[in-house]
Motif scaffolding. Structure first.
Motif, short mmCIF file in Angstrom:
data_model
loop_
_atom_site.label_atom_id
_atom_site.label_comp_id
_atom_site.label_asym_id
_atom_site.label_seq_id
_atom_site.Cartn_x
_atom_site.Cartn_y
_atom_site.Cartn_z
N LEU A 92 0.82 -1.21 0.00
CA LEU A 92 0.00 0.00 0.00
C LEU A 92 0.86 1.26 0.00
O LEU A 92 0.58 2.22 -0.73
CB LEU A 92 -0.92 0.00 1.23
N LYS A 147 4.12 0.54 -3.19
CA LYS A 147 3.64 0.29 -4.55
C LYS A 147 2.54 1.27 -4.94
O LYS A 147 2.61 1.92 -5.97
CB LYS A 147 3.13 -1.14 -4.67
N PHE A 148 1.53 1.39 -4.06
CA PHE A 148 0.41 2.28 -4.40
C PHE A 148 0.66 3.72 -3.95
O PHE A 148 -0.21 4.58 -4.10
CB PHE A 148 -0.90 1.75 -3.80
N ASP A 149 1.84 3.96 -3.37
CA ASP A 149 2.22 5.33 -3.04
C ASP A 149 1.20 6.03 -2.14
O ASP A 149 0.83 7.18 -2.35
CB ASP A 149 2.41 6.13 -4.35
#
Ligand SMILES: Nc1ncnc2c1ncn2[C@@H]1O[C@H](COP(=O)(O)OP(=O)(O)OP(=O)(O)O)[C@@H](O)[C@H]1O
Ligand SMILES: Nc1ncnc2c1ncn2[C@@H]1O[C@H](COP(=O)(O)OP(=O)(O)OP(=O)(O)O)[C@@H](O)[C@H]1O
Ligand SMILES: O[C@@H]1[C@H](O)[C@H](O)CO[C@H]1O
Ligand SMILES: [Mg+2]
Ligand SMILES: [Mg+2]
Lengths: 347, 487, 342, 342
Positions: free
Chosen positions: C133, C136-138
């Motif tokens: 989270l 990767k999903f910044d």
């Protein structure tokens, strides 16, 4: 549950009568001292740590204060500790007591099994480990003695009163606190009692922790009542648990629908009974009980056995609240302190 | 320094007829370039002439539309050095590449020796344990170069390409880097470096290539070119001495901004007056003090010594009066725009007071204000509600200028006001500044490249080594006077 | 990001010109050990004031062991902080781990070795989720870990029903918390091992350099060739796994699992991590600094308690120490760098 | 650093080319109201499932009033967050305020109006201290407020001795928490007033714009002529003062002062503030978003409880909501901007 269907079978006048009898008996004031009348004189210069579950629960705060007074009466160095409901504080306190060369420790509303290791260490180090209002198993590696007002009587008194007042049509919601042995046992008894009443129903029960008292319980209590319009009784393990919830319930207009009952008979609970916001609180004479625990400590430090202290209980309700001095908890109606003082002063 | 024996085995850089187009922009038109081992090759040209694009094509950031690039192991040092300020020099040296290990731990001994060797030739071998931030920019640049070389140790490096390595450096520190480059070259490494400082070209390079509008208009020995010739080549047939539209500059009697005996990092005893109604263009190379002048003149920072008087009274730290001086910083992305906010919010931030109706900011009036300035400065897209970051740099630049024009400032200090702005927008903006000046405001423009704005100034001053070395009415100077005063 | 880097940037420039004379050098070294000095001072003062009750091996042993769990947790918090990631869920992970350590043998009847592996695995999975989270999903680490923290709290409630678990915690487990070796309870050794390993990987392994590089400037680190994503991810995973270990040790020590224990650990763990900014590597989170910080506070509190000061003095002491320490750190490194970034 | 600028530059460029078609515009508007939609959805679903017990004015009134205090506190947290300052002490300030509100009349016998002024003043003083340490001395807000938070906890312990204050809370005070007006308890009105005022000063007054400007880039804001120091300072002071107000209202409502109440408010307040990033002004902390967030969660929890789901579902619901929301916010604003900075 079946709570949606309107008329739950109501008990006949006959069986509510016996509940009424039990309740009224429990409402009577204490008249004579039921504790021990002789014992060893105060052992001089003892160092004792009184570990309470946490000052935030009035039911632990009050014994804490009582322990300090009893300590003075005994001429002891008594250190009262705020356990903050935290086993780490419990174990650190016991450990420090050992390191500090204390003679004894009393656990107030602290489960010995939550600090097995330290309690054993304390026993091994030769300390007396007393237990008050904690319902702990007495054993070699556990606590040395356990002082406790009758679990049965307290639970039964609460249940009986509620069944009586609801004419046997009790729809009860119970808030249990597994964190504390004694209160859990009280509500357990009350719960059994209600289930054994044919016309009564145990709608639901929820567990909670001391941390929830001011936060989760208000919401929970209100929604529980909302959820089930037939609910008419709510019993919680101890006074402190409901003190923050009751204003919310009152504002939500739920107190007209639900009778709330708790345990301990601490001062703020009695005030609520006077205001009519709390239906009943079963007191276990907490200061008296604390003195009793200190007396047993004194006995064991004198190399004698601990004895049964017969700490009294009383069901406090709108009916008998006027017999109790405002601005304080239920103390046991008689001067227990003088009785213990007599024993301790004896040459 | 031409071919040294040691260069045997080093591969040259060979670029043949490379072209690169970005939409409408022809960034490169079949550019050819050859860099012999051990030689230092300067690449010069005006802004936007294609220099960086050529570099980006070499390192593969862009792929060429046409043409071929052949080269051996090349190390690149980009304009930003990619160094870590709070780590030590040694750490910066090893970070990001496989490190020498011993008994399962970083073998700092070996790494230190390796770094020390690499830095020894620049006399930086004793900085290993210092925090990078504590070193001068020049030394940081050198460390970046040394690191770049060191990285390619394995496959012996052939060439080193540096994009404007000196532009960040105060003039007195450039020498260090110059020596470093000479040292590399002596090792047989071919070097390409981009610069706007023509004197450097003379001092350092054996060969120079001039780009103009993406075209290579000259390649040859530096010896064959004098600085004015280079300028001529860069500017092209555009008349170097443009005729200046005569204008009766109505100058206030008293200066709006009056700078006295100013001393600061790169500023050394500088005096300058800016009068209401005039546009002053200040020029100088990076390190000349120009890059500090703006913030100080605008009262955004306070100099170590000396004063900046605004309307007769010296500006003090956090002086509220300074908010009536418009300031357009050169570092637009970091110090100019309010990222994430809309164009409206970026423009109105200083003018909110005047949009208040019934105690509150009136959206209508604020939008009107923003709309007006996006119109006047033809900001594209014409959408005040767009996030400022979705605008191209030039348009961001316009919005920030609008922020200040909107408050009818007593003075405007604009650093590189035309940066990234195309030629028409440039006319708009400068005309705007003129109008502001005519309302009695003093305008100070600073620029590294005189050509950009000189024709819109009433007065030009040139900074070198922290002081004003030339101060003249526009009509009394030609651009070469300015360029030579700068270098 | 932009903000933080802007700040650091402007400072490079400002500090660029300032050279470093040797005298100034010394003045720069000394503060690093200021906290060690304070620590020793406290020890001495309390030993003089309470030669018997404070300065006895029993008491010092108590101090050592009682803070071992907190130290492990604070070390966990520190790891992602180095790369400017906040993991607000460590205390909840500790809580869940502690509950599982007590419950898995008691309720599910799993053997102790399996329990240990399972609990650490749970920690690792939480860390993995964070990596997904946050990296990767910044998503902002503060928000994500606040969310997971809340969810974990719910899971604990579900598993325990709010009750303390103490029945059936096997001796095989509690021994790991209570037995001693060379006179010191085992938890002290766990703590020492964790601190030593962390010191090693942070100071002596490339991973550590990379982590500090990311903390200094993620963009620059990436340009320099650091795999910043992997570095941050591993840091987050290590953090949660260590937090789980701390919970395991807690249960082994206390012999029970308390559903609301995490509250008690949340702030102290962060306080100790932040305090490390003021010890040894000024302005940098560092493991030795964390250990020192925990024990500085522990000694202070223990000493004060033995002096008989009321219990409210403890938090006042802790809070003041934290602010003073960060203030000194700021003084000694100058306004240049920002000390904490999220 | 130049790096990050080039990056932002490149991103400009890439997006610069893309014009903004109205369709795309709509897709940009819709997400702002996603949370409102979810809110309504919850209301509808629960009303259908429990027409009697959920959808009755009494219950909705309960929801409104029970979350009023939390809303005020979350609004307080939000203010400095806009400028990237974390105030971790809000819950402790609430705690101290609540204790003082109960204790000053009971123990010190002060009249209610004096109590109110005194409590708010205490809040303001804490804020002033924060401003001094965080803005003037440039110390990290997380660390400073963690420190003050701990100290305040100690003060509460000192003032209460750890026990709950029940006695002597005057009716004049509890009335302010329990009396109703037009069928709604007063605390609801306090909350509405605070939210409205905040909305006004943040959206309609230059101060608010300056605050958002600082949050966007402190350097750029300063160069644009914003008095960033004063803006941040006032934000911190407003935050603490509002937190004190929340504590005041809490005591007025509950009629007692609980020394450890703050634990319960810390995380929820931040959760609500962060959730606001996903409502109305996507990617920006905003007051209406905060109010919506608190009540979204409150309705969810209330509904679930009435459905009779076990109590552990509540935190799971809250935590998941938080993560999902921030994820959606990220999706809809793209990776360009960082959502939270410290
Ligand atoms: N990625 C890109 N997309 C669109 N246009 C580009 C891109 N990169 C460069 N250009 C354009 O190509 C031309 C050359 O740009 P380049 O950066 O090479 O100039 P330069 O010579 O490096 O200028 P400076 O001296 O300012 O560095 C400019 O017009 C620029 O706008
Ligand atoms: N970091 C970069 N990498 C690649 N290309 C870039 C970079 N920065 C700018 N460019 C290119 O350089 C050119 C000039 O940059 P700028 O931001 O001014 O856009 P622009 O084309 O000038 O827009 P306008 O002229 O409408 O203001 C742009 O075309 C952009 O594509
Ligand atoms: O009786 C005590 C008190 O009620 C305390 O609040 C909880 O523990 C119980 O044992
Ligand atoms: Mg370039
Ligand atoms: Mg442009």
């Amino acid at each position: 549950a079946c709570s949606e269907d309107p008329g739950a079978a109501s008990g006949s006048a006959a069986d509510t009568a016996e509940y009424q009898a039990v309740a009224e008996k429990a409402m009577e004031p204490v008249t004579e001292f039921t504790g021990p009348t002789e014992g060893p004189a105060a052992q001089p210069g003892k160092k004792v740590v009184f570990l309470t579950c946490g000052f935030e629960a009035e039911g632990c705060n009050l014994p804490g204060k009582a322990a300090a007074e009893a300590g003075k009466a005994l001429g002891w160095d008594v250190k009262v500790v705020d356990g903050k409901f935290d086993p780490r504080v419990y174990s650190r306190t016991i450990q420090e007591a050992i390191d500090d060369g204390a003679d004894g420790i009393i656990l107030d509303a602290v489960s010995a099994s939550s600090v097995k290791g330290q309690v054993k260490a304390a026993r091994d180090a030769g300390l007396v480990v007393g237990s008050y209002d904690s319902l702990n198993e007495v054993s070699e590696s556990g606590v040395s003695y356990d002082v406790q007002a009758s679990i049965e009587d307290q639970g039964k008194a609460m249940a009986a009163y509620m069944i009586w007042k609801t004419e046997g049509a009790t729809n009860a919601y119970v808030l249990n606190s597994p964190e504390f042995n004694a209160p859990y046992a009280w509500t357990e008894v009350a719960q059994k009692e209600i289930e054994s009443c044919s016309s009564c129903e145990l709608v639901d029960s929820q567990d909670f922790t001391a941390g929830d008292a001011a936060t989760r319980l208000p919401q929970l209590a209100v929604t529980a009542a909302r959820k089930d319009p037939n609910l008419n009784v709510m019993i919680a393990s101890y006074d402190a648990a409901m003190l923050a919830a009751i204003p919310s319930m009152k504002q939500a207009g739920i107190l007209d629908q639900v009778k709330v009952g708790t345990f301990n008979g601490v001062s703020p609970a009695l005030d609520l009974i006077r205001k009519g916001d709390l239906a009943a609180s079963v007191g276990g004479a907490m200061e008296w009980g604390t003195w009793a625990a200190m007396d047993n400590m004194n006995r064991m430090l004198a190399g004698e056995e601990a004895v049964e202290q017969n700490v009294p209980i009383r069901l406090i309700t709108a009916e008998n609240i006027d017999s109790i001095e405002p601005g304080g908890p239920w103390t046991g109606d008689i001067d227990y302190a003088a009785e213990y003082q007599k024993i301790w002063d004896a040459k | 320094m031409s071919q040294v024996p040691s260069t045997a085995g080093h591969q040259p850089i060979r670029i043949e007829n490379v072209s690169k187009t970005f939409g409408a922009t022809k960034a490169l038109r079949n550019v050819s370039l050859e860099v012999a081992p051990g030689s230092i090759h300067a690449l010069i040209g005006l802004n936007g002439s294609g220099k960086s694009t050529l570099v980006k094509v070499m390192d593969g950031y862009h792929s060429a539309d046409e043409g071929t690039v052949s080269m051996g192991e090349v190390a690149f040092v980009h304009q930003d050095l990619g160094l870590l300020p709070s780590l030590t020099v040694l750490e910066n040296f090893v970070i990001g590449r496989p490190m020498a290990m011993r008994f399962g731990q970083i073998d700092w001994k070996t790494e230190a020796k390796r770094a020390r060797n690499a830095l020894a030739e620049f006399g930086l071998e004793n900085t290993l344990d210092q925090q990078l931030a504590s070193l001068s920019l020049a030394n940081q640049a050198i460390i970046a170069c040394a690191r770049a070389l060191d990285r390619s140790r394995g496959a012996a490096i052939d060439s080193l390409v540096l994009d404007e390595p000196t532009s960040a450096l105060p003039s007195h520190e450039i020498g260090l880097l110059a020596d470093a480059m000479k040292a590399f070259a002596a090792r047989g490494v071919g070097i390409v470096f981009i610069t706007h400082r023509l004197q450097e070209v003379k001092d350092l390079a054996d060969t120079v290539t001039v780009l103009r509008n993406g075209e290579s208009v000259f390649t040859g020995p530096t010896a064959d070119l004098a600085i004015p010739d280079m300028v001529q080549l860069m500017v092209g047939d555009a008349p170097v001495h443009t005729t200046h539209e005569a204008r009766a500059a109505v100058r206030t009697a008293e200066p709006v901004l009056s700078i006295r005996a100013l001393h600061d990092d790169t500023i050394d005893d500088l005096d300058l007056d800016i009068y209401g109604g005039e546009i002053v263009g200040a020029f100088g190379m990076v390190g000349s003090g120009l890059e500090r002048l703006g913030a100080l003149a605008a009262g955004r920072e306070i100099a170590r010594a000396g004063t900046v008087e605004f309307e007769g009274r010296p500006l003090t730290a956090g002086d509220a009066r300074a908010r009536r001086i418009g300031y357009v910083p050169s570092d637009r992305p970091r110090r100019g725009v309010l990222p994430g906010l809309t164009v409206r919010e970026n423009i109105s931030v200083r003018s909110l007071a005047r949009t208040i109706r019934a105690g509150g900011i009136s959206r209508r009036r604020e939008q009107a204000l923003a709309a007006r300035w996006t119109e006047e400065l033809s900001v594209k897209p014409r959408d005040p509600e767009a996030s400022i970051l979705t605008l191209s740099g030039g348009n961001q630049q316009k919005a920030i200028l609008g922020r200040w024009l909107a408050i009818e400032p007593a003075a405007i200090v604009a650093e590189e006001p035309t940066q990234g702005i195309d030629v028409w927008a440039k006319q708009d903006i400068l005309r705007r500044l003129r109008m502001t000046a005519e309302t009695g405001a003093g305008v100070l423009l600073t620029a590294v490249e005189p050509e950009e704005i000189i024709d819109f100034c009433d007065r030009v001053v040139v900074l070198r080594a922290g002081r004003v070395v030339l101060d003249a009415r526009r009509e009394d100077v030609v651009i070469t006077d300015i360029l030579s005063a700068m270098h | 990001m932009t903000t933080s880097s802007t700040r650091s940037e402007t400072t490079d420039v400002s500090t660029a010109s300032t050279a470093v004379p040797p005298a100034h050098r010394l003045r720069a070294i000394l503060p690093r050990f200021g906290m060690v000095g304070l620590f020793i001072l406290l020890l001495v003062v309390f030993s003089i004031l309470r030669p018997v009750s404070f300065a006895n091996s029993a008491n010092l042993r108590t101090i050592l062991v009682e803070s071992a769990v907190l130290t492990i947790l604070a070390l966990a918090v520190m790891i992602p902080l180095i790369a400017n990631d906040f993991d607000l869920s460590v205390a909840s992970v500790l809580g869940l781990a502690s509950i599982l350590a007590a419950g898995l043998p008691a309720k599910q009847g799993l053997p102790v070795p399996v329990v240990i592996v399972a609990v650490l695995a749970v920690g690792a999975v939480v860390g993995l989720l964070h990596a997904l989270l946050i990296v990767k999903f910044d998503l902002p680490s503060v928000v994500v870990s606040l969310g997971t923290s809340t969810v974990l709290g719910g899971i604990v409630l579900w598993y325990t029903g709010g009750a303390v678990l103490y029945e059936g915690v096997p001796a095989a487990l509690t021994n790991l918390g209570s037995k001693s070796f060379l006179g010191l309870p085992l938890p002290v050794y766990y703590m020492i091992v964790v601190a030593a390993v962390l010191w090693f990987v942070l100071e002596r392994r490339p991973w550590g350099r990379n982590l500090y590089a990311v903390g200094s400037s993620e963009v620059a680190a990436r340009l320099a060739g650091v795999n910043t994503a992997r570095t941050r991810a591993t840091a987050l995973i290590a953090c949660s796994t260590l937090a789980a270990l701390a919970g395991l040790v807690l249960t082994a020590r206390v012999g029970s699992g308390n559903p609301s224990i995490s509250n008690a650990y949340f702030l102290p763990a962060f306080a100790a991590a932040f305090l490390s900014l003021a010890a040894f590597r000024l302005g940098f989170f560092n493991p030795l600094g964390v250990v020192l910080s925990v024990y500085l506070l522990a000694v202070g509190v223990n000493g004060l308690t033995i002096l008989g000061v009321p219990s409210w003095v403890e938090p006042v002491f802790n809070g003041t120490a934290l602010i003073v320490a960060i203030g000194l750190a700021r003084l000694s490194i100058g306004k240049s760098r920002r000390l904490v970034g999220a």
